[in-house]
Design an enzyme around this catalytic site. Structure first.
Site, PDB file in Angstrom:
ATOM      1  N   ARG A  20      -2.957  14.593  -0.895  1.00 28.98           N
ATOM      2  CA  ARG A  20      -3.995  13.599  -1.216  1.00 28.98           C
ATOM      3  C   ARG A  20      -5.167  13.687  -0.247  1.00 28.98           C
ATOM      4  NH1 ARG A  20      -2.604   8.596  -4.306  1.00 28.98           N
ATOM      5  NH2 ARG A  20      -0.611   9.026  -5.263  1.00 28.98           N
ATOM      6  N   TYR A  33       7.987  18.572  -4.466  1.00 31.20           N
ATOM      7  CA  TYR A  33       7.193  19.783  -4.755  1.00 31.20           C
ATOM      8  C   TYR A  33       6.561  20.284  -3.459  1.00 31.20           C
ATOM      9  CZ  TYR A  33       3.747  15.938  -5.430  1.00 31.20           C
ATOM     10  OH  TYR A  33       2.986  14.801  -5.312  1.00 31.20           O
ATOM     11  N   ASP A  53      -7.144   2.000 -11.058  1.00 30.97           N
ATOM     12  CA  ASP A  53      -6.040   1.034 -10.983  1.00 30.97           C
ATOM     13  C   ASP A  53      -6.523  -0.411 -11.084  1.00 30.97           C
ATOM     14  OD1 ASP A  53      -4.178   3.025 -10.752  1.00 30.97           O
ATOM     15  OD2 ASP A  53      -3.470   2.463  -8.752  1.00 30.97           O
TER      16      ASP A  53
HETATM   17  C1  LIG Z   1       4.587   6.677  -5.661  1.00 28.65           C
HETATM   18  C2  LIG Z   1       3.333   6.969  -6.431  1.00 28.65           C
HETATM   19  C3  LIG Z   1       3.093   8.264  -6.872  1.00 28.65           C
HETATM   20  C4  LIG Z   1       1.942   8.546  -7.610  1.00 28.65           C
HETATM   21  N1  LIG Z   1       1.720   9.825  -8.029  1.00 28.65           N
HETATM   22  C5  LIG Z   1       0.634  10.118  -8.753  1.00 28.65           C
HETATM   23  C6  LIG Z   1       0.393  11.463  -9.200  1.00 28.65           C
HETATM   24  O1  LIG Z   1       1.168  12.369  -8.891  1.00 28.65           O
HETATM   25  N2  LIG Z   1      -0.715  11.707  -9.954  1.00 28.65           N
HETATM   26  C7  LIG Z   1      -1.614  10.724 -10.292  1.00 28.65           C
HETATM   27  O2  LIG Z   1      -2.609  11.005 -10.994  1.00 28.65           O
HETATM   28  N3  LIG Z   1      -1.421   9.438  -9.876  1.00 28.65           N
HETATM   29  C8  LIG Z   1      -0.331   9.123  -9.109  1.00 28.65           C
HETATM   30  N4  LIG Z   1      -0.138   7.844  -8.666  1.00 28.65           N
HETATM   31  C9  LIG Z   1      -1.133   6.812  -9.002  1.00 28.65           C
HETATM   32  C10 LIG Z   1      -2.393   6.931  -8.141  1.00 28.65           C
HETATM   33  O3  LIG Z   1      -2.050   6.928  -6.776  1.00 28.65           O
HETATM   34  C11 LIG Z   1      -3.337   5.784  -8.430  1.00 28.65           C
HETATM   35  O4  LIG Z   1      -3.430   5.571  -9.815  1.00 28.65           O
HETATM   36  C12 LIG Z   1      -4.748   6.104  -7.893  1.00 28.65           C
HETATM   37  O5  LIG Z   1      -4.707   6.195  -6.496  1.00 28.65           O
HETATM   38  C13 LIG Z   1      -5.737   5.036  -8.324  1.00 28.65           C
HETATM   39  O6  LIG Z   1      -6.981   5.311  -7.742  1.00 28.65           O
HETATM   40  P1  LIG Z   1      -8.037   4.144  -7.520  1.00 28.65           P
HETATM   41  O7  LIG Z   1      -9.216   4.794  -6.859  1.00 28.65           O
HETATM   42  O8  LIG Z   1      -8.228   3.376  -8.762  1.00 28.65           O
HETATM   43  O9  LIG Z   1      -7.326   3.126  -6.509  1.00 28.65           O
HETATM   44  P2  LIG Z   1      -6.792   3.353  -5.038  1.00 28.65           P
HETATM   45  O10 LIG Z   1      -6.376   4.761  -4.820  1.00 28.65           O
HETATM   46  O11 LIG Z   1      -5.793   2.279  -4.795  1.00 28.65           O
HETATM   47  O12 LIG Z   1      -8.064   3.092  -4.118  1.00 28.65           O
HETATM   48  C14 LIG Z   1      -8.575   1.803  -3.909  1.00 28.65           C
HETATM   49  C15 LIG Z   1      -9.435   1.831  -2.643  1.00 28.65           C
HETATM   50  O13 LIG Z   1     -10.068   0.561  -2.519  1.00 28.65           O
HETATM   51  C16 LIG Z   1      -9.926   0.068  -1.195  1.00 28.65           C
HETATM   52  N5  LIG Z   1      -9.963  -1.400  -1.299  1.00 28.65           N
HETATM   53  C17 LIG Z   1      -8.989  -2.216  -1.763  1.00 28.65           C
HETATM   54  N6  LIG Z   1      -9.424  -3.506  -1.761  1.00 28.65           N
HETATM   55  C18 LIG Z   1     -10.699  -3.467  -1.301  1.00 28.65           C
HETATM   56  C19 LIG Z   1     -11.690  -4.474  -1.076  1.00 28.65           C
HETATM   57  N7  LIG Z   1     -11.450  -5.765  -1.350  1.00 28.65           N
HETATM   58  N8  LIG Z   1     -12.891  -4.100  -0.587  1.00 28.65           N
HETATM   59  C20 LIG Z   1     -13.158  -2.775  -0.327  1.00 28.65           C
HETATM   60  N9  LIG Z   1     -12.265  -1.792  -0.503  1.00 28.65           N
HETATM   61  C21 LIG Z   1     -11.061  -2.137  -1.010  1.00 28.65           C
HETATM   62  C22 LIG Z   1      -8.591   0.644  -0.723  1.00 28.65           C
HETATM   63  O14 LIG Z   1      -8.518   0.688   0.700  1.00 28.65           O
HETATM   64  C23 LIG Z   1      -8.626   2.037  -1.365  1.00 28.65           C
HETATM   65  O15 LIG Z   1      -9.301   2.977  -0.542  1.00 28.65           O
HETATM   66  C24 LIG Z   1       1.001   7.522  -7.915  1.00 28.65           C
HETATM   67  C25 LIG Z   1       1.247   6.223  -7.470  1.00 28.65           C
HETATM   68  C26 LIG Z   1       2.400   5.949  -6.727  1.00 28.65           C
HETATM   69  C27 LIG Z   1       2.630   4.540  -6.258  1.00 28.65           C
END
Ligand SMILES: Cc1cc2nc3c(=O)[nH]c(=O)nc-3n(C[C@H](O)[C@H](O)[C@H](O)COP(=O)(O)OP(=O)(O)OC[C@H]3O[C@@H](n4cnc5c(N)ncnc54)[C@H](O)[C@@H]3O)c2cc1C
Length: 407
Positions: free
Chosen positions: A106, A215, A292
Site C-alpha cells: 500500500r 501473497y 469508503d
Molecule cells: C483487511 C482489509 C483488506 C483489504 N484489501 C483490499 C484489497 O486487497 N483491494 C482493495 O481494492 N481494497 C481492499 N480493502 C479496502 C480498501 O482498503 C478501502 O476500500 C480503501 O482504502 C478505501 O479508500 P478511501 O480513500 O475511500 O478511504 P481510506 O483509505 O480509509 O482513506 C481515508 C483517508 O481519510 C483520512 N481521514 C479520515 N477522517 C478524516 C477527517 N475527518 N478529516 C481529514 N482526513 C480524514 C484518513 O486518515 C485516510 O487517510 C481492504 C480492506 C480491509 C479492511
C-alpha cells in the site's frame, strides 16, 4: 467558473481525485487528518479494472513497476487443504481482461499517487487537518477543522473513509455495521517463510468462521499475511497473550501451513470488519462522497480501493464536463457509480459465507466448485474485471453507434 475544490481525506480515493482534478486544471486542497500523507503498511490487491483508470491518469507504468503479477488466485480448504477454486491470472487472464491482476505494498501505491500529485503545482497537501464539519453557503462551501481552521472552495469531496465525518453530517445514521469478524495483518521478510508455505499466488484458505489470505510483495522479498476470523471479544480490551490464545483456539483444526503462518503474525493490532448498506444519495449541495465514505464494503472481492479509484476518475470527469454546475455533476456521478459499487457491497457480503462455509454447506461448496472451469470463473468476474466505462466513453460509444446506424 470557480475552479478550486477541497478534498477531505488523503487516502487512495482522495489522492486519486486530487490528481484527476488537477490534471483537468482544478486547484485542489487535500485535508488529511494524519500528520503525514501515507498508508498503513500492508499489501493490497488490485483487479484489472483499475488499470482503465491508471491509464487515464498516466500511472500504469509507475504502478506496475512496484507490483507483482501473481500466478493465480487460489482458494484452499482450511480443513483438508484441497483446492476449492483457482482463477489463473497469467496469459489467459490478461488475454480476457486486457490488464494484469496485481498485488503491491500500500505504501508503494500511495507513493505513486503522492509523487504524481506533488508534481502538479495545483495540488496542495494539508496534513494534520481533521475536518469536523462543512457549511454550504450556496455559491461556496466551507470546511471546519478540529483545531479551528476554516477552508473554503467551490465544492468539497468527502474521501474520509469508513468513519467519514462528511457523511455523518450529510446523513442521520448510526455506526457502520460490524459483521462480527476482525482482521490481523502482518508483513514478514520472505526468508522467514518456510519453503513449503511460500507461493507465487494470492492464496485464500477458507475455514468455518475464519480465513487467511497471503501473497508475496516487493519482488518477492516480503510476504503479506491477513488472518480474519469471527470473534465475540472485539469490544473487550485485548492484550497480545489474549489475542494469541484466541487465534490458536480459532484455527486449531486448520492446516499445518496456516499454523506456521499464524506463528509469524503480529497479533497486537486488530481491525474490525464493517460495511454499510448501499445508499442512493451521496451528495448534498456542494458536498459529495467517494470511496469508503460513500459505499464501504467488506473485502471479499478485494475491490474497495479499486472502487474508490474508479469513483475519483469518474467524479473528476463529470465535474469538468459540468463546467461549474456541481449539482448536475454530482447527480450524474452518483447515477454512474451507484449500481456497480452497490453490487460490490452486496456480492462481497454474499461471498462471506462461501469463504467460511462449514458442515454440509462446505461439502456443497466444494462439490460445486469442482465443476467450475476457467471459462466459468472468467464469466462470473467479467462484470467487475471488464472495468467501468467512464461517462465520456459511454457517450462516445453511443455517438459512434448512432452515427454508424445512420450510414
Ligand atoms: C483487511 C482489509 C483488506 C483489504 N484489501 C483490499 C484489497 O486487497 N483491494 C482493495 O481494492 N481494497 C481492499 N480493502 C479496502 C480498501 O482498503 C478501502 O476500500 C480503501 O482504502 C478505501 O479508500 P478511501 O480513500 O475511500 O478511504 P481510506 O483509505 O480509509 O482513506 C481515508 C483517508 O481519510 C483520512 N481521514 C479520515 N477522517 C478524516 C477527517 N475527518 N478529516 C481529514 N482526513 C480524514 C484518513 O486518515 C485516510 O487517510 C481492504 C480492506 C480491509 C479492511
Amino acid at each position: 467558473m470557480e475552479k478550486d475544490i477541497l478534498i477531505v481525506g488523503g487516502g487512495i480515493g482522495g489522492l486519486t481525485a486530487a490528481l484527476a482534478l488537477a490534471q483537468r486544471g482544478y486547484k485542489v486542497r487535500v485535508l488529511e487528518a494524519a500528520p503525514e500523507f501515507g498508508a498503513i503498511g500492508y499489501g493490497i490487491q488490485l483487479g484489472p479494472n483499475v488499470f482503465h483508470m491508471f491509464e487515464r491518469l498516466g500511472l500504469s507504468e509507475a504502478v506496475l513497476r512496484v507490483s507483482i503479477v501473481p500466478r493465480a488466485l487460489v482458494m484452499l480448504d482450511a480443513l483438508d487443504g484441497h483446492e476449492v477454486a483457482v482463477v489463473p491470472t497469467g496469459e489467459s487472464f490478461e488475454a480476457r481482461f486486457k490488464h494484469h491482476y496485481i498485488v503491491l505494498h500500500r505504501i508503494d501505491l500511495h507513493h505513486v499517487l503522492l509523487d504524481a500529485c506533488k508534481a502538479l503545482a495545483a495540488v496542495e497537501l494539508v496534513p494534520s487537518t481533521a475536518a469536523v464539519s462543512f457549511e454550504d453557503m450556496g455559491e461556496r462551501v466551507r470546511v471546519y477543522s478540529k483545531d479551528g481552521r476554516t477552508f473554503e472552495a467551490a465544492a468539497v469531496i468527502g474521501a474520509d473513509g469508513l468513519g467519514s465525518a462528511m457523511r455523518a453530517q450529510m446523513l442521520a445514521e448510526g455506526a457502520p455495521n460490524f459483521i462480527g469478524y476482525v482482521a490481523h495483518r502482518t508483513i514478514v521478510p520472505m526468508e522467514y517463510v518456510p519453503a513449503g508455505v511460500r507461493r507465487d499466488d494470492v492464496v485464500l484458505w477458507g475455514g468455518p468462521g475464519f480465513h487467511i489470505v497471503h501473497y508475496p510483495l516487493r519482488q518477492n522479498t516480503l510476504f503479506n499475511i491477513v488472518a480474519v476470523f469471527r470473534t465475540t471479544t472485539y469490544a473487550e480490551k485485548g492484550d497480545l497473550a489474549g489475542h494469541r490464545a484466541e487465534v490458536e483456539k480459532t484455527y486449531r483444526d486448520s492446516q499445518p501451513a496456516m499454523k506456521s503462518l499464524l506463528a509469524m503474525m503480529d497479533l497486537e493490532r486488530r481491525w474490525a470488519i464493517s460495511d454499510r448498506e448501499p445508499i442512493r444519495h451521496w451528495h448534498r449541495g456542494r458536498a459529495v462522497l467517494l470511496g469508503d465514505a460513500a459505499h464501504p464494503t467488506i473485502q471479499s472481492l478485494a475491490q474497495g480501493a479499486c472502487m474508490a479509484i474508479e469513483d475519483a476518475v469518474c467524479l473528476a470527469e463529470l465535474i469538468h464536463a459540468a463546467q461549474g454546475d456541481f449539482a448536475t455533476a454530482f447527480r450524474r456521478y452518483t447515477s454512474a457509480r451507484l449500481l456497480r459499487t452497490a453490487r460490490v457491497q452486496l456480492e462481497s457480503r454474499a461471498l462471506w459465507p462461501f469463504y467460511h462455509a462449514e458442515g454440509i454447506a462446505r461439502d456443497v461448496r466444494n462439490e460445486t466448485t469442482a465443476q467450475w472451469s476457467e471459462k466459468d470463473m472468467f464469466r462470473c468476474l467479467a462484470w467487475l474485471y471488464d472495468g467501468f466505462a467512464l461517462p465520456s466513453e459511454s457517450e462516445e460509444i453511443r455517438r459512434r453507434v448512432q452515427a454508424g446506424s445512420r450510414v
